[in-house]
Design a protein around this motif. Structure first.
Motif, PDB file in Angstrom:
ATOM      1  N   THR A   1       0.845  -1.204   0.000  1.00 36.35           N
ATOM      2  CA  THR A   1       0.000   0.000   0.000  1.00 36.35           C
ATOM      3  C   THR A   1       0.877   1.248   0.000  1.00 36.35           C
ATOM      4  OG1 THR A   1      -1.716  -1.217   1.174  1.00 36.35           O
ATOM      5  CG2 THR A   1      -1.837   1.191   1.272  1.00 36.35           C
ATOM      6  N   LYS A   2       1.895   1.216   0.830  1.00 42.00           N
ATOM      7  CA  LYS A   2       2.804   2.368   0.914  1.00 42.00           C
ATOM      8  C   LYS A   2       3.555   2.574  -0.412  1.00 42.00           C
ATOM      9  CE  LYS A   2       6.960   3.692   3.482  1.00 42.00           C
ATOM     10  NZ  LYS A   2       6.605   4.626   4.539  1.00 42.00           N
ATOM     11  N   ILE A   3       4.049   1.473  -0.984  1.00 41.67           N
ATOM     12  CA  ILE A   3       4.782   1.582  -2.256  1.00 41.67           C
ATOM     13  C   ILE A   3       3.873   2.220  -3.317  1.00 41.67           C
ATOM     14  CG2 ILE A   3       5.723   0.227  -4.187  1.00 41.67           C
ATOM     15  CD1 ILE A   3       6.743  -1.812  -2.081  1.00 41.67           C
ATOM     16  N   ALA A   4       2.644   1.758  -3.381  1.00 39.21           N
ATOM     17  CA  ALA A   4       1.709   2.286  -4.389  1.00 39.21           C
ATOM     18  C   ALA A   4       1.451   3.771  -4.156  1.00 39.21           C
ATOM     19  CB  ALA A   4       0.403   1.492  -4.350  1.00 39.21           C
ATOM     20  N   ILE A   5       1.202   4.137  -2.912  1.00 42.77           N
ATOM     21  CA  ILE A   5       0.872   5.537  -2.627  1.00 42.77           C
ATOM     22  C   ILE A   5       2.085   6.438  -2.871  1.00 42.77           C
ATOM     23  CG2 ILE A   5       0.256   7.146  -0.767  1.00 42.77           C
ATOM     24  CD1 ILE A   5      -1.718   4.988   0.169  1.00 42.77           C
ATOM     25  N   GLU A   6       3.245   5.963  -2.480  1.00 43.95           N
ATOM     26  CA  GLU A   6       4.451   6.781  -2.706  1.00 43.95           C
ATOM     27  C   GLU A   6       4.731   6.967  -4.193  1.00 43.95           C
ATOM     28  OE1 GLU A   6       7.548   5.242  -0.174  1.00 43.95           O
ATOM     29  OE2 GLU A   6       6.865   6.592   1.431  1.00 43.95           O
ATOM     30  N   ASN A   7       4.143   6.118  -5.005  1.00 45.94           N
ATOM     31  CA  ASN A   7       4.299   6.253  -6.448  1.00 45.94           C
ATOM     32  C   ASN A   7       3.060   6.858  -7.092  1.00 45.94           C
ATOM     33  OD1 ASN A   7       6.999   4.978  -7.516  1.00 45.94           O
ATOM     34  ND2 ASN A   7       6.365   3.835  -5.712  1.00 45.94           N
ATOM     35  N   GLY A   8       2.294   7.560  -6.303  1.00 45.32           N
ATOM     36  CA  GLY A   8       1.202   8.367  -6.848  1.00 45.32           C
ATOM     37  C   GLY A   8      -0.077   7.621  -7.161  1.00 45.32           C
ATOM     38  N   MET A   9      -0.231   6.429  -6.577  1.00 45.67           N
ATOM     39  CA  MET A   9      -1.438   5.656  -6.884  1.00 45.67           C
ATOM     40  C   MET A   9      -2.515   5.821  -5.808  1.00 45.67           C
ATOM     41  SD  MET A   9       0.106   2.151  -8.461  1.00 45.67           S
ATOM     42  CE  MET A   9      -1.440   1.780  -9.303  1.00 45.67           C
ATOM     43  N   ASN A  10      -3.728   5.461  -6.186  1.00 44.83           N
ATOM     44  CA  ASN A  10      -4.849   5.373  -5.257  1.00 44.83           C
ATOM     45  C   ASN A  10      -5.062   3.894  -4.958  1.00 44.83           C
ATOM     46  OD1 ASN A  10      -5.761   8.237  -5.370  1.00 44.83           O
ATOM     47  ND2 ASN A  10      -5.854   7.700  -7.532  1.00 44.83           N
ATOM     48  N   VAL A  11      -5.211   3.589  -3.687  1.00 49.10           N
ATOM     49  CA  VAL A  11      -5.216   2.185  -3.285  1.00 49.10           C
ATOM     50  C   VAL A  11      -6.519   1.805  -2.595  1.00 49.10           C
ATOM     51  CG1 VAL A  11      -3.994   0.406  -1.979  1.00 49.10           C
ATOM     52  CG2 VAL A  11      -2.718   2.328  -2.953  1.00 49.10           C
ATOM     53  N   MET A  12      -7.101   0.718  -3.057  1.00 47.86           N
ATOM     54  CA  MET A  12      -8.232   0.118  -2.353  1.00 47.86           C
ATOM     55  C   MET A  12      -7.669  -1.002  -1.501  1.00 47.86           C
ATOM     56  SD  MET A  12     -10.833  -0.023  -5.547  1.00 47.86           S
ATOM     57  CE  MET A  12      -9.541   0.138  -6.760  1.00 47.86           C
TER      58      MET A  12
ATOM     59  N   ASN B   1      -5.146   9.009  -0.136  1.00 44.01           N
ATOM     60  CA  ASN B   1      -5.145   8.160  -1.337  1.00 44.01           C
ATOM     61  C   ASN B   1      -5.581   6.730  -1.049  1.00 44.01           C
ATOM     62  OD1 ASN B   1      -2.671  10.254  -1.764  1.00 44.01           O
ATOM     63  ND2 ASN B   1      -3.896   9.924  -3.606  1.00 44.01           N
ATOM     64  N   VAL B   2      -6.183   6.554   0.139  1.00 35.50           N
ATOM     65  CA  VAL B   2      -6.630   5.206   0.523  1.00 35.50           C
ATOM     66  C   VAL B   2      -8.152   5.121   0.481  1.00 35.50           C
ATOM     67  CG1 VAL B   2      -6.764   3.542   2.438  1.00 35.50           C
ATOM     68  CG2 VAL B   2      -4.633   4.796   2.028  1.00 35.50           C
ATOM     69  N   VAL B   3      -8.628   4.034  -0.066  1.00 36.31           N
ATOM     70  CA  VAL B   3     -10.026   3.646   0.072  1.00 36.31           C
ATOM     71  C   VAL B   3      -9.983   2.314   0.819  1.00 36.31           C
ATOM     72  CG1 VAL B   3     -12.068   2.858  -1.212  1.00 36.31           C
ATOM     73  CG2 VAL B   3     -10.724   4.800  -2.054  1.00 36.31           C
ATOM     74  N   VAL B   4     -10.806   2.168   1.842  1.00 41.54           N
ATOM     75  CA  VAL B   4     -10.853   0.891   2.560  1.00 41.54           C
ATOM     76  C   VAL B   4     -11.993   0.067   1.974  1.00 41.54           C
ATOM     77  CG1 VAL B   4     -11.301  -0.227   4.794  1.00 41.54           C
ATOM     78  CG2 VAL B   4      -9.923   1.871   4.707  1.00 41.54           C
ATOM     79  N   ALA B   5     -11.681  -1.166   1.576  1.00 39.69           N
ATOM     80  CA  ALA B   5     -12.742  -2.070   1.110  1.00 39.69           C
ATOM     81  C   ALA B   5     -12.944  -3.125   2.189  1.00 39.69           C
ATOM     82  CB  ALA B   5     -12.352  -2.725  -0.213  1.00 39.69           C
ATOM     83  N   TYR B   6     -14.070  -3.016   2.890  1.00 42.55           N
ATOM     84  CA  TYR B   6     -14.394  -4.014   3.912  1.00 42.55           C
ATOM     85  C   TYR B   6     -15.089  -5.188   3.238  1.00 42.55           C
ATOM     86  CZ  TYR B   6     -16.910  -6.577   7.429  1.00 42.55           C
ATOM     87  OH  TYR B   6     -17.419  -7.610   8.173  1.00 42.55           O
TER      88      TYR B   6
END
Ligand code: PGA
Length: 239
Positions: free
Chosen positions: A109-120, A157-162
């Motif tokens: 999650t951190k790698i993705a966000i640090e590279n400008g992504m939005n993460v579910m 940049n985080v979306v939580v998918a429960y």
């Protein structure tokens, strides 16, 4: 946000026909709703090429590694190079079938966000954990691992998918009340452990046997901000 997770499904013909027949005919306001579709990595560029801009294409996973001698992996740099802005992390199938730990999910999650992504980021309990009253504890543990890796601002940049594991692919959807209660707990956890702002702004999606038959009553719940859809995302009912 509504996400479609194709899992390990589809073929080349489907990667061409589904965008044309379903995704490109969706009627939604992209200022109000994000629509994201996650095909397999093999089919991603075909789906991308056949899908209009207002539907985002996502990866289902990414590598913990960078480029190099890591056979079978694909790096965040490659994902970004393909113009992909969204990804899932921590899907329960990655956790239970492919041994991803809370820590792996958090670092991805951190790698993705640090590279400008939005993460579910997907979280959720197994049936036995639900039955023994451990749901909130499991969600908190999975979220804490992510919180340990991210700065407060990165939660933007985080979306939580429960996704309760017992509801995934089983046809046993959580009742709107059960889903709402758990989403409210997740939001409270965010307020207490990240920030009030994160609690107010992070979208919490429900996933697990969502279909056109149950989506309306689920989305009516206060803390349900959208869906992550598996099986039904491969059907015209994704509409
Ligand atoms: P399902 O899968 O909609 O087929 O239950 C949901 C998911 O795993 O994201």
């Amino acid at each position: 946000m509504v996400g479609g997770n194709w899992k390990c499904n589809g073929n080349l013909a489907f990667a061409k026909s589904f965008p044309a027949e379903v995704l490109n005919t969706l009627k939604f306001d992209p200022k109000k709703v994000d629509v994201v579709v996650a095909p397999t990595a093999l089919h991603l560029s075909t789906v991308q090429a056949n899908t209009k801009n207002n539907v985002h294409v996502a990866t289902q996973n990414l590598s913990l590694t960078g480029d190099g001698a890591f056979t079978g992996e694909f790096s965040v740099g490659m994902i970004r190079d393909m113009g992909v802005t969204h990804t899932l992390t921590g899907h329960s199938e990655r956790r239970s079938l492919f041994g991803e730990t809370d820590q792996d999910v958090a670092v991805k999650t951190k790698i993705a966000i640090e590279n400008g992504m939005n993460v579910m980021v997907c979280i959720g309990e197994q049936l036995e954990e639900r039955e023994t009253g451990k749901t909130d504890e499991v969600n908190a543990r999975q979220l804490q691992a992510v919180a340990d890796e991210l700065s407060e601002g990165q939660w933007g940049n985080v979306v939580v998918a429960y996704e309760p594991v017992w509801a995934i692919g089983t046809g046993k959807v959580a009742t709107p009340q059960v889903a709402q209660e758990t989403h409210a707990e997740i939001r409270e956890w965010l307020a207490a452990n990240v920030s009030k702002e994160a609690a107010a702004t992070v979208r919490i999606l429900y996933g697990g046997s969502v279909s056109d038959a149950n989506a309306a009553e689920l989305i009516a719940m206060e803390d349900i901000d959208g869906f992550l859809v598996g099986g039904a995302s491969l059907k015209p009912a994704f509409h």
